[in-house]
Scaffold this motif. Structure first.
Motif, short mmCIF file in Angstrom:
data_model
loop_
_atom_site.label_atom_id
_atom_site.label_comp_id
_atom_site.label_asym_id
_atom_site.label_seq_id
_atom_site.Cartn_x
_atom_site.Cartn_y
_atom_site.Cartn_z
N GLN A 83 -3.14 7.31 -1.74
CA GLN A 83 -3.23 5.95 -1.21
C GLN A 83 -3.22 4.83 -2.46
OE1 GLN A 83 -6.01 5.56 1.94
NE2 GLN A 83 -7.88 5.75 0.20
N ARG A 84 -2.86 3.79 -2.23
CA ARG A 84 -2.74 2.84 -3.19
C ARG A 84 -4.33 2.34 -3.71
NH1 ARG A 84 -0.91 -2.79 -1.71
NH2 ARG A 84 -3.32 -3.35 -1.90
N ALA A 85 -5.01 2.40 -2.75
CA ALA A 85 -6.48 1.93 -3.15
C ALA A 85 -7.01 2.77 -3.94
CB ALA A 85 -7.15 2.05 -1.57
N ASP A 86 -6.84 4.30 -4.31
CA ASP A 86 -7.06 5.09 -5.10
C ASP A 86 -6.88 4.47 -6.65
OD1 ASP A 86 -8.04 6.70 -3.05
OD2 ASP A 86 -6.23 7.99 -3.10
N VAL A 89 -6.97 -1.36 -10.27
CA VAL A 89 -5.76 -2.45 -10.67
C VAL A 89 -5.46 -2.28 -12.19
CG1 VAL A 89 -5.54 -5.01 -10.74
CG2 VAL A 89 -6.64 -4.07 -8.89
N ALA A 110 1.29 -8.54 -2.04
CA ALA A 110 0.50 -7.67 -3.01
C ALA A 110 -0.55 -8.75 -3.79
CB ALA A 110 1.41 -7.07 -3.96
N PHE A 112 -3.47 -8.84 -4.02
CA PHE A 112 -4.58 -7.86 -4.54
C PHE A 112 -4.51 -8.00 -6.02
CE2 PHE A 112 -1.32 -4.58 -4.78
CZ PHE A 112 -1.35 -3.65 -5.91
N ASN A 202 5.00 2.11 -4.23
CA ASN A 202 3.96 2.12 -2.96
C ASN A 202 4.92 2.40 -1.95
OD1 ASN A 202 1.66 -0.04 -1.82
ND2 ASN A 202 2.03 2.15 -1.34
N HIS A 204 5.62 3.00 1.68
CA HIS A 204 5.09 2.52 3.15
C HIS A 204 5.29 3.47 4.07
CE1 HIS A 204 4.09 -1.10 0.85
NE2 HIS A 204 5.44 -1.49 0.84
N ASN A 209 -1.32 -0.04 6.59
CA ASN A 209 -1.43 -1.12 5.33
C ASN A 209 -0.78 -0.64 4.07
OD1 ASN A 209 -4.03 -2.46 7.25
ND2 ASN A 209 -2.29 -3.64 7.14
N TYR A 211 -2.36 -0.77 1.21
CA TYR A 211 -3.24 -0.15 0.31
C TYR A 211 -3.51 1.19 0.80
CZ TYR A 211 -6.39 -1.32 4.42
OH TYR A 211 -6.91 -1.58 5.60
N GLY A 212 -3.39 1.78 2.11
CA GLY A 212 -3.40 3.11 2.40
C GLY A 212 -2.30 3.97 2.67
#
Length: 247
Positions: A83-86, A89, A110, A112, A202, A204, A209, A211-212
């Motif tokens: 996941q993107r959260a991993d 930044v 985006a 974030f 990323n 989808h 979402n 980020y997941g």
């Protein structure tokens, strides 16, 4: 028999056996076998080593061309994140910082990036001043596809407001030589963050979402690969997008 190509690349880059072992997660003796005995590492380890050295994995270990697994893995795949959260930044920032010719960003919002790295616009101006062509495409908050995405992700009107916020973040770049900003209303199958011949994709997933959802890290190896598929996708969206103007 020695791997002379690997030996030369390591020598030219100042790589010691211990340093390459650390970069690939193996012991020093394994690296010594690669160099001095011509051994071929595991495929996943070979890709890590080639990425660290900035080399084509098949040029370092030609045997990998024949030793394909039952399910082929693209040689352009550097890493796959659950996941993107991993991804910190800093990985996105480092990608942009390394760019010398082109930076492409295709997203709905985006935000974030600006939230976690307030210097983003300054960095983009620096890269543009050094000759990078920068294209940024953000979602049109009034488009049906953006509203639909919000409903699918149970985000409600949040995604629309975040698209507007993203546009506010990028607007100060208008008028900067080398930077173009557009809005699009296409279905966003993937968010794309490209810097020269590398990209973070990323991918989808319905109801999830961004980020997941998973992220591919790609490095272009030649024409017609996965990297070019996503690069062509960006170009198609860009052609249909609307230039954002000042005022």
């Amino acid at each position: 028999m020695r791997n002379e190509r690997l030996r030369a690349v390591m020598a030219s880059g100042g790589w010691t056996h211990q340093r390459l072992a650390s970069a690939t997660g193996v012991d020093t003796k394994s690296v010594e076998r690669w160099v001095n005995l011509g051994r071929t590492p595991r495929r996943s380890t070979a890709f890590k080593a080639a990425e660290a050295l900035g080399e084509d994995v098949h040029a370092l270990w030609p045997a990998l061309r024949q030793a394909r697994p039952a399910r082929a893995v693209s040689p352009e795949l550097v890493a796959l994140y659950d996941q993107r959260a991993d991804i910190p930044v800093s990985a996105f920032v480092d990608l942009i910082t390394q760019a010398r010719e082109r930076i492409d960003v295709l997203v709905y919002a985006a935000v974030f990036l600006h939230e976690a790295y307030p210097r983003l616009n300054e960095l983009l101006r620096e890269r543009a001043a050094e000759g990078c062509a920068i294209r940024i495409a953000v979602g049109d908050a009034d488009s049906e596809n953006v509203r639909q995405r919000g409903s699918e992700e149970r985000f409600g009107h949040g995604i629309e407001s975040r698209c507007r916020l993203a546009l506010m973040h990028y607007r100060p770049l208008l008028g900067t030589p080398g930077v173009e900003l557009r809005s699009h209303g296409t279905t966003l199958y993937n968010s794309i963050y490209r810097a020269d011949d590398q990209a973070l994709i990323n991918a989808h997933v319905f109801g999830v979402n961004a980020y997941g959802a998973p992220v591919w890290h790609l490095r272009r190896q030649g024409k017609g690969g996965m990297f070019d598929t996503y690069a062509d996708s960006f170009n198609a969206v860009w052609e249909s997008a609307t230039p954002v103007t000042e005022g």
